[in-house]
Design a protein around this motif. Structure first.
Motif, PDB file in Angstrom:
ATOM      1  N   HIS A 122     -22.334 -14.855  -2.278  1.00 28.68           N
ATOM      2  CA  HIS A 122     -23.207 -15.294  -3.369  1.00 28.68           C
ATOM      3  C   HIS A 122     -24.430 -16.041  -2.818  1.00 28.68           C
ATOM      4  CE1 HIS A 122     -24.484 -17.034  -7.159  1.00 28.68           C
ATOM      5  NE2 HIS A 122     -24.235 -18.250  -6.719  1.00 28.68           N
ATOM      6  N   ILE A 123     -24.204 -16.958  -1.921  1.00 27.89           N
ATOM      7  CA  ILE A 123     -25.311 -17.711  -1.319  1.00 27.89           C
ATOM      8  C   ILE A 123     -26.149 -16.803  -0.432  1.00 27.89           C
ATOM      9  CG2 ILE A 123     -25.926 -19.593   0.257  1.00 27.89           C
ATOM     10  CD1 ILE A 123     -23.421 -21.077  -0.765  1.00 27.89           C
ATOM     11  N   GLU A 124     -25.483 -15.952   0.337  1.00 26.34           N
ATOM     12  CA  GLU A 124     -26.200 -15.126   1.311  1.00 26.34           C
ATOM     13  C   GLU A 124     -27.004 -13.985   0.679  1.00 26.34           C
ATOM     14  OE1 GLU A 124     -23.355 -14.157   4.423  1.00 26.34           O
ATOM     15  OE2 GLU A 124     -24.094 -15.884   5.562  1.00 26.34           O
ATOM     16  N   LYS A 125     -26.837 -13.760  -0.609  1.00 29.77           N
ATOM     17  CA  LYS A 125     -27.737 -12.831  -1.290  1.00 29.77           C
ATOM     18  C   LYS A 125     -29.170 -13.347  -1.220  1.00 29.77           C
ATOM     19  CE  LYS A 125     -24.366 -11.212  -4.669  1.00 29.77           C
ATOM     20  NZ  LYS A 125     -23.921 -11.361  -6.062  1.00 29.77           N
ATOM     21  N   LEU A 126     -29.302 -14.662  -1.105  1.00 32.24           N
ATOM     22  CA  LEU A 126     -30.618 -15.297  -1.051  1.00 32.24           C
ATOM     23  C   LEU A 126     -30.907 -15.987   0.277  1.00 32.24           C
ATOM     24  CD1 LEU A 126     -30.628 -16.874  -4.623  1.00 32.24           C
ATOM     25  CD2 LEU A 126     -31.821 -14.823  -3.876  1.00 32.24           C
ATOM     26  N   SER A 127     -29.885 -16.516   0.911  1.00 33.69           N
ATOM     27  CA  SER A 127     -30.073 -17.316   2.129  1.00 33.69           C
ATOM     28  C   SER A 127     -28.982 -17.020   3.152  1.00 33.69           C
ATOM     29  CB  SER A 127     -30.025 -18.815   1.798  1.00 33.69           C
ATOM     30  OG  SER A 127     -31.164 -19.225   1.127  1.00 33.69           O
ATOM     31  N   PRO A 128     -29.287 -16.243   4.194  1.00 38.68           N
ATOM     32  CA  PRO A 128     -28.294 -16.004   5.244  1.00 38.68           C
ATOM     33  C   PRO A 128     -27.869 -17.317   5.907  1.00 38.68           C
ATOM     34  CG  PRO A 128     -30.154 -14.499   5.451  1.00 38.68           C
ATOM     35  CD  PRO A 128     -30.530 -15.511   4.413  1.00 38.68           C
ATOM     36  N   LEU A 129     -26.586 -17.394   6.298  1.00 42.10           N
ATOM     37  CA  LEU A 129     -26.039 -18.623   6.860  1.00 42.10           C
ATOM     38  C   LEU A 129     -25.191 -18.330   8.086  1.00 42.10           C
ATOM     39  CD1 LEU A 129     -24.676 -20.169   3.545  1.00 42.10           C
ATOM     40  CD2 LEU A 129     -26.738 -20.903   4.743  1.00 42.10           C
ATOM     41  N   THR A 130     -25.181 -19.270   9.006  1.00 42.25           N
ATOM     42  CA  THR A 130     -24.220 -19.195  10.095  1.00 42.25           C
ATOM     43  C   THR A 130     -22.872 -19.680   9.556  1.00 42.25           C
ATOM     44  OG1 THR A 130     -24.605 -21.471  10.827  1.00 42.25           O
ATOM     45  CG2 THR A 130     -26.023 -19.738  11.796  1.00 42.25           C
ATOM     46  N   GLU A 131     -21.819 -19.384  10.288  1.00 43.02           N
ATOM     47  CA  GLU A 131     -20.477 -19.843   9.911  1.00 43.02           C
ATOM     48  C   GLU A 131     -20.451 -21.373   9.824  1.00 43.02           C
ATOM     49  OE1 GLU A 131     -16.598 -19.164   8.727  1.00 43.02           O
ATOM     50  OE2 GLU A 131     -18.026 -17.617   9.279  1.00 43.02           O
TER      51      GLU A 131
END
Length: 187
Positions: free
Chosen positions: A7-16
């Motif tokens: 859900h978050i990574e649809k807009l903002s890619p994240l590291t683990e």
């Protein structure tokens, strides 16, 4: 939590590492159908991301009718945002229409995440932009479309809600009576 990360990574890619840090700010909450998450007059310190379930936000009009402001289901966020952002008492009531699983974020933790992580500031800004645009479309529809047109727009925008939400609640959201909805929704 993989769904929440997506859900978050649809807009903002994240590291683990960043995702785990973000997740540490959220609390899980389960609440049963027909229970209130927020009631008019409450202090509102949290916003909620819906992991599972469906909720409605409404206000009681002077004539005693429950007026639906919005819905929230999986991957949607809900609160009384006027109260949440301005530290006022709630004017909306938020009720669970189904058993719900939620992720809870305090205003202070939201601010901290936004200050510390540009990805989260971007995520929340994009969510607010989308919500603002949706509210504008809803307002324009209420002002400019007749009941049948509002219902058709609702079907196009939220087909998944038709099976999950009672017709009386959909009618309230559309600003029409249950009888009118029954008449215009017949094939």
């Amino acid at each position: 939590m993989e769904e929440f990360r997506q859900h978050i990574e649809k807009l903002s890619p994240l590291t683990e590492e960043k995702f785990n840090y973000i997740l540490s700010f959220f609390k899980s909450k389960k609440i049963k159908r027909h229970r209130f998450l927020i009631q008019e007059g409450d202090s509102v310190h949290f916003e909620y991301c819906v992991v599972k379930g469906c909720l409605k936000a409404s206000v009681m009009s002077e004539d005693g009718k429950d007026r639906i402001v919005r819905f929230a289901m999986e991957d949607w966020w809900i609160s009384d945002y006027d109260a949440y952002f301005k530290k006022k008492n709630a004017t909306l009531t938020v009720e669970c229409l189904e058993d719900c699983e939620l992720l809870v974020l305090s205003f202070e933790d939201r601010e901290r995440l936004c200050n510390e992580l540009p990805e989260m500031e971007y995520f929340f800004r994009k969510k607010i932009e989308a919500a603002y645009a949706a509210f504008q479309r809803r307002l324009v529809s209420l002002l400019c479309n007749d009941a049948k047109e509002r219902y058709e727009i609702f079907l196009l925008q939220y087909p998944m809600l038709i099976q999950r939400v009672p017709k009386s609640i959909i009618a309230s959201y559309l600003g029409i009576s249950r009888e009118t909805l029954s008449r215009i929704s017949k094939p």
